[in-house]
Scaffold this active site. Structure first.
Site, PDB file in Angstrom:
ATOM      1  CE1 TYR A 125      -0.889 -11.384 -20.303  1.00 55.39           C
ATOM      2  CE2 TYR A 125      -2.814 -12.510 -18.813  1.00 55.39           C
ATOM      3  CZ  TYR A 125      -1.923 -12.392 -20.101  1.00 55.39           C
ATOM      4  OH  TYR A 125      -2.286 -13.512 -20.838  1.00 55.39           O
ATOM      5  CE  LYS A 192      12.662 -20.372 -21.801  1.00 54.86           C
ATOM      6  NZ  LYS A 192      12.798 -21.911 -22.286  1.00 54.86           N
ATOM      7  CG  ASP A 225      10.680 -24.685 -22.619  1.00 53.49           C
ATOM      8  OD1 ASP A 225      10.886 -24.550 -21.419  1.00 53.49           O
ATOM      9  OD2 ASP A 225      11.542 -24.548 -23.315  1.00 53.49           O
ATOM     10  CG  ASP A 249      -4.027 -15.981 -19.297  1.00 52.97           C
ATOM     11  OD1 ASP A 249      -4.939 -16.750 -19.170  1.00 52.97           O
ATOM     12  OD2 ASP A 249      -3.991 -15.131 -20.305  1.00 52.97           O
TER      13      ASP A 249
END
Length: 362
Positions: A125, A192, A225, A249
């Protein structure tokens, strides 16, 4: 009681209605707020030539605290998100989103009580993008190939994902400080790093360092995940959860879905000097002006604002009124009626707001 001057950005779409409802409830709470109205959004293009006028930023810098309604950013037109512009212009590096069950709101769980802390200025972002077919995109494609880092197809649009040690430390330290101040027991860092070793990996290593400096707070780490799966299975295992920007987000909307949706999800954007509070949902132009909007998220964001201003009793008065009206179930907006499968008539935005004020006055 001290008087506070707050910048109010009503927004557009349903923002005009939800902001008005929030004002009424905050004023009824007993807090002495002087509202300084400032503009942002599509209407400002004609009057100011910008979605986010400099005069609005000046108002926030002067007052230090602002609350805004939802604002529509034109899609696919090259205009930058106003929310992103505000966060970067004011260095609002923290996005704070408490997620708590409300009785009778139609949530999947009845006992969710967690807080999402999201880094607000970096990651995908950051706004560092290169359009497909541009000279800059081709130069970056060539550079990547020259470095032996991989192959990017020539017809690619490219977004860059910067994650810094400074940004990571700032957000993780905020999460631990928040946990200590609020009497919470655990911070979970989500990442991640198993795939993105130099960006998410940096975030994770920094989180571990900060955790070692705060041994009185338990620390946990989850791959994003797996976190999402575990959140759906059992949200009670999480307390304060800290994320890089993009994952935070997505996860904050997921968490809101567990308690009844974005219509009841408050939010805050906080930096070292300024704070901007906002509902996390969109501007819903299809129902704008129809008095159908649910102002709960904006009102609860106002309660967060009162806490930030030190008006804790007024903030709790607002939250208790919301809990009371939801628990009674007599005056609820259409989104909540649909979520709960209720056949009772839906209340208007105004009627719901009236019920909150009546609950505070009992």
């Amino acid at each position: 009681m001290a008087k506070h001057t707050v910048t109010l950005i009503p927004g557009d779409g349903i923002g005009v209605e939800t902001s008005s409802a929030m004002q009424r409830v905050i004023d009824a709470s007993g807090a002495e707020i002087e509202w300084e109205v400032a503009e942002a959004g599509a209407a400002c293009l004609e009057t100011h030539g910008a979605l986010l006028p400099e005069s609005t930023l000046e108002s926030i810098r002067r007052n230090k605290v602002a609350i805004k309604g939802p604002i529509t950013t034109p899609v696919g037109t090259g205009f930058r998100s106003i929310n992103v512009a505000l966060r970067q212009a004011l260095k609002l590096y923290v996005c704070l989103r408490p997620v708590m069950s409300l009785p009778g709101a139609g949530g999947r769980y009845e006992d969710v009580d967690l807080v999402i802390v999201r880094e607000n200025t970096e990651d995908l972002y950051a706004g560092i993008e290169f359009e497909e077919g541009s000279e800059a995109a081709q130069a970056l494609i060539d550079f990547v190939a020259q470095q032996g880092a991989g192959t990017i197809l020539p017809d690619s649009g490219i977004s860059v994902k910067p994650i810094s040690k400074t940004g990571s430390r700032n957000i993780v330290e905020y999460a631990f400080d928040y946990a200590k101040k609020q009497g919470r027991k655990k911070v979970t860092a989500v990442h991640k790093a198993n795939i993105m070793k130099f960006s998410d990996g940096l975030f994770l290593h920094t989180a571990r360092d900060v955790a070692a400096e705060n041994p009185e707070i338990a620390f946990d780490e989850r791959i994003v995940d797996a976190f999402c799966m575990n959140m759906v299975i059992d949200p009670s295992q999480f307390d304060v959860v800290v994320f890089p920007n993009l994952y935070g987000d997505i996860a904050s909307d997921l968490a809101a879905g567990l308690v009844g949706g974005l219509g009841i999800a408050p939010g805050a954007n906080i930096g070292k000097d300024y704070a901007v509070f906002e509902a996390v949902h969109g501007s819903a132009p299809d129902i704008a002006g129809k008095n159908l909007a649910n102002p709960t998220a904006e009102i609860l964001s106002g309660a967060l604002m009162l806490d930030h201003l030190g008006e804790h009793e007024c903030a709790e008065r607002v939250r208790q009124a919301v809990r009371t009206v939801y628990a009674e179930g007599k005056v609820l907006t259409g989104d909540i009626r649909r979520a709960t499968g209720s056949q009772e008539a839906a209340a208007s935005c105004t009627e719901f707001t009236d019920a909150l004020i009546e609950a505070m006055n009992r």
